[in-house]
Design a protein around this motif. Structure first.
Motif, PDB file in Angstrom:
ATOM      1  N   SER A 181       1.059   9.896   5.997  1.00 40.00           N
ATOM      2  CA  SER A 181       1.064  11.322   6.313  1.00 40.00           C
ATOM      3  C   SER A 181       1.742  11.581   7.655  1.00 40.00           C
ATOM      4  O   SER A 181       2.538  12.516   7.803  1.00 40.00           O
ATOM      5  N   LEU A 182       1.449  10.723   8.639  1.00 41.12           N
ATOM      6  CA  LEU A 182       2.053  10.849   9.963  1.00 41.12           C
ATOM      7  C   LEU A 182       3.563  10.643   9.904  1.00 41.12           C
ATOM      8  O   LEU A 182       4.335  11.442  10.465  1.00 41.12           O
ATOM      9  N   TYR A 183       4.003   9.587   9.226  1.00 41.82           N
ATOM     10  CA  TYR A 183       5.428   9.267   9.178  1.00 41.82           C
ATOM     11  C   TYR A 183       6.227  10.319   8.415  1.00 41.82           C
ATOM     12  O   TYR A 183       7.390  10.571   8.727  1.00 41.82           O
ATOM     13  N   GLN A 184       5.596  10.922   7.419  1.00 42.18           N
ATOM     14  CA  GLN A 184       6.262  12.003   6.704  1.00 42.18           C
ATOM     15  C   GLN A 184       6.442  13.222   7.615  1.00 42.18           C
ATOM     16  O   GLN A 184       7.500  13.860   7.599  1.00 42.18           O
ATOM     17  N   ARG A 185       5.419  13.540   8.404  1.00 38.70           N
ATOM     18  CA  ARG A 185       5.516  14.667   9.336  1.00 38.70           C
ATOM     19  C   ARG A 185       6.583  14.418  10.394  1.00 38.70           C
ATOM     20  O   ARG A 185       7.279  15.336  10.809  1.00 38.70           O
ATOM     21  N   GLU A 186       6.698  13.148  10.812  1.00 38.67           N
ATOM     22  CA  GLU A 186       7.670  12.798  11.844  1.00 38.67           C
ATOM     23  C   GLU A 186       9.061  12.512  11.268  1.00 38.67           C
ATOM     24  O   GLU A 186       9.985  12.176  12.001  1.00 38.67           O
ATOM     25  N   GLN A 187       9.171  12.630   9.941  1.00 39.76           N
ATOM     26  CA  GLN A 187      10.445  12.455   9.239  1.00 39.76           C
ATOM     27  C   GLN A 187      11.071  11.068   9.456  1.00 39.76           C
ATOM     28  O   GLN A 187      12.280  10.930   9.613  1.00 39.76           O
ATOM     29  N   ILE A 188      10.213  10.054   9.479  1.00 37.84           N
ATOM     30  CA  ILE A 188      10.713   8.679   9.559  1.00 37.84           C
ATOM     31  C   ILE A 188      10.307   7.901   8.310  1.00 37.84           C
ATOM     32  O   ILE A 188      10.364   6.674   8.283  1.00 37.84           O
ATOM     33  N   TRP A 189       9.895   8.641   7.279  1.00 37.64           N
ATOM     34  CA  TRP A 189       9.455   8.018   6.032  1.00 37.64           C
ATOM     35  C   TRP A 189      10.639   7.873   5.092  1.00 37.64           C
ATOM     36  O   TRP A 189      11.293   8.850   4.749  1.00 37.64           O
ATOM     37  N   ASP A 190      10.917   6.650   4.669  1.00 38.19           N
ATOM     38  CA  ASP A 190      12.022   6.385   3.749  1.00 38.19           C
ATOM     39  C   ASP A 190      11.467   5.802   2.467  1.00 38.19           C
ATOM     40  O   ASP A 190      11.211   4.606   2.365  1.00 38.19           O
ATOM     41  N   ALA A 191      11.235   6.669   1.481  1.00 34.78           N
ATOM     42  CA  ALA A 191      10.611   6.235   0.227  1.00 34.78           C
ATOM     43  C   ALA A 191      11.491   5.275  -0.558  1.00 34.78           C
ATOM     44  O   ALA A 191      10.999   4.480  -1.356  1.00 34.78           O
ATOM     45  N   SER A 192      12.791   5.307  -0.326  1.00 36.11           N
ATOM     46  CA  SER A 192      13.704   4.466  -1.107  1.00 36.11           C
ATOM     47  C   SER A 192      13.472   2.976  -0.864  1.00 36.11           C
ATOM     48  O   SER A 192      13.830   2.138  -1.688  1.00 36.11           O
ATOM     49  N   ILE A 193      12.835   2.653   0.253  1.00 34.58           N
ATOM     50  CA  ILE A 193      12.593   1.240   0.570  1.00 34.58           C
ATOM     51  C   ILE A 193      11.583   0.612  -0.388  1.00 34.58           C
ATOM     52  O   ILE A 193      11.491  -0.609  -0.511  1.00 34.58           O
ATOM     53  N   PHE A 194      10.821   1.455  -1.094  1.00 37.19           N
ATOM     54  CA  PHE A 194       9.780   0.936  -1.982  1.00 37.19           C
ATOM     55  C   PHE A 194      10.216   0.861  -3.438  1.00 37.19           C
ATOM     56  O   PHE A 194       9.408   0.611  -4.324  1.00 37.19           O
ATOM     57  N   ILE A 195      11.491   1.102  -3.690  1.00 32.11           N
ATOM     58  CA  ILE A 195      11.998   0.964  -5.049  1.00 32.11           C
ATOM     59  C   ILE A 195      12.086  -0.518  -5.392  1.00 32.11           C
ATOM     60  O   ILE A 195      12.776  -1.281  -4.705  1.00 32.11           O
ATOM     61  N   THR A 196      11.384  -0.939  -6.424  1.00 32.87           N
ATOM     62  CA  THR A 196      11.374  -2.345  -6.831  1.00 32.87           C
ATOM     63  C   THR A 196      12.530  -2.622  -7.777  1.00 32.87           C
ATOM     64  O   THR A 196      12.678  -1.961  -8.793  1.00 32.87           O
ATOM     65  N   LYS A 197      13.333  -3.589  -7.423  1.00 33.15           N
ATOM     66  CA  LYS A 197      14.463  -3.966  -8.283  1.00 33.15           C
ATOM     67  C   LYS A 197      13.974  -4.904  -9.383  1.00 33.15           C
ATOM     68  O   LYS A 197      13.332  -5.894  -9.135  1.00 33.15           O
ATOM     69  N   VAL A 198      14.339  -4.560 -10.614  1.00 33.85           N
ATOM     70  CA  VAL A 198      13.929  -5.393 -11.763  1.00 33.85           C
ATOM     71  C   VAL A 198      14.938  -6.490 -11.994  1.00 33.85           C
ATOM     72  O   VAL A 198      16.127  -6.232 -11.942  1.00 33.85           O
ATOM     73  N   CYS A 214       0.835  -1.214   0.000  1.00 37.16           N
ATOM     74  CA  CYS A 214       0.000   0.000   0.000  1.00 37.16           C
ATOM     75  C   CYS A 214       0.864   1.258   0.000  1.00 37.16           C
ATOM     76  O   CYS A 214       0.569   2.223  -0.715  1.00 37.16           O
ATOM     77  N   PHE A 215       1.938   1.240   0.778  1.00 35.83           N
ATOM     78  CA  PHE A 215       2.853   2.382   0.786  1.00 35.83           C
ATOM     79  C   PHE A 215       3.517   2.554  -0.582  1.00 35.83           C
ATOM     80  O   PHE A 215       3.739   3.678  -1.042  1.00 35.83           O
ATOM     81  N   ALA A 216       3.863   1.428  -1.220  1.00 35.13           N
ATOM     82  CA  ALA A 216       4.479   1.476  -2.547  1.00 35.13           C
ATOM     83  C   ALA A 216       3.513   2.084  -3.560  1.00 35.13           C
ATOM     84  O   ALA A 216       3.921   2.844  -4.449  1.00 35.13           O
ATOM     85  N   VAL A 217       2.227   1.760  -3.446  1.00 37.77           N
ATOM     86  CA  VAL A 217       1.210   2.342  -4.321  1.00 37.77           C
ATOM     87  C   VAL A 217       1.181   3.856  -4.146  1.00 37.77           C
ATOM     88  O   VAL A 217       1.121   4.617  -5.122  1.00 37.77           O
ATOM     89  N   LEU A 218       1.216   4.306  -2.899  1.00 33.59           N
ATOM     90  CA  LEU A 218       1.195   5.739  -2.625  1.00 33.59           C
ATOM     91  C   LEU A 218       2.428   6.448  -3.175  1.00 33.59           C
ATOM     92  O   LEU A 218       2.381   7.637  -3.494  1.00 33.59           O
ATOM     93  N   GLU A 219       3.528   5.690  -3.299  1.00 31.07           N
ATOM     94  CA  GLU A 219       4.753   6.253  -3.856  1.00 31.07           C
ATOM     95  C   GLU A 219       4.827   6.067  -5.376  1.00 31.07           C
ATOM     96  O   GLU A 219       5.776   6.508  -6.014  1.00 31.07           O
ATOM     97  N   GLY A 220       3.801   5.401  -5.949  1.00 29.79           N
ATOM     98  CA  GLY A 220       3.806   5.157  -7.391  1.00 29.79           C
ATOM     99  C   GLY A 220       4.827   4.126  -7.815  1.00 29.79           C
ATOM    100  O   GLY A 220       5.322   4.159  -8.942  1.00 29.79           O
TER     101      GLY A 220
END
Length: 207
Positions: A190-207, A51-57
């Motif tokens: 939204s909460l984790y982004q405000r608290e600055q604990i959101w790491d979007a790089s974890i949702f990068i899918t390796k091909v 679900c988080f990956a979906v939100l990150e596209g």
């Protein structure tokens, strides 16, 4: 009306329906992977991760995204689930016992049980986005649970909505888990982004 435009992947309505379909499918994966019971924790973290990956596209590969997160979170999520399940079972027994012999303590056990539930609303989501030790993960979860009790309660309401749908309309188990997890994920992201604990790089899918 141009029929090709209707089924164009860039069409907003078609894109929304496709995402809804994938979320329903992710929910089915969660149900299947939860069947052994002890894997409910990592199955939940994997669903949050999708679900988080979906939100990150970044949800292009649903099976790869889900099972990659399943493996990555297996140890911590399973340990957390087993500890919470044992504590919840103990408090349930206590609540029943106190209700019979010490009614005033019943509400103490009930309150502690609610704390365990609130803790679970943050734990599995945080496991999906954090690479850290189990003890630190538990510590951060406690802080997030009580510092942002309103968000924890909102996520808990999403869970109760899922149970309510299952009770009155059992067939919804086939498609409701994913979309409701997405609803909870919107609040948590939204909460984790405000608290600055959101790491979007974890949702990068390796091909």
């Amino acid at each position: 009306m141009d029929i090709n435009a209707i089924f164009d992947p860039d069409n907003a309505v078609w894109s929304f329906l496709l995402k809804l379909y994938y979320l329903a499918f992710a929910g089915l994966l969660w149900i299947v992977c939860s069947l052994p019971i002890i894997t409910i924790g990592c199955a939940t973290s994997a669903l949050y991760s999708y679900c988080f990956a979906v939100l990150e596209g970044r949800e292009a590969y649903i099976l790869r995204t889900y099972f990659s997160a399943f493996r990555r979170t297996f140890k911590q999520s399973t340990l957390g689930f087993l500890l919470m399940a044992a504590l919840a079972a103990f408090l349930t027994f206590d609540a029943y016992f106190f209700l019979q012999f010490a009614p005033s303590l019943f509400f103490v056990a009930l309150g502690l049980f609610l704390i365990v539930l609130l803790f679970s609303t943050q734990f599995f989501a945080l496991t999906a986005i954090m690479h850290t030790s189990f003890s630190k993960l538990v510590h951060i979860t406690f802080i997030m649970t009580f510092k942002h009790a309103a968000t924890s309660l909102t996520v808990l309401l999403c869970f109760f909505l899922f149970l309510t749908l299952l009770y009155f309309f059992p067939i919804t188990i086939l498609f409701s888990a994913g979309p409701l997890c997405m609803l909870a994920s919107l609040f948590l992201r939204s909460l984790y982004q405000r608290e600055q604990i959101w790491d979007a790089s974890i949702f990068i899918t390796k091909v």
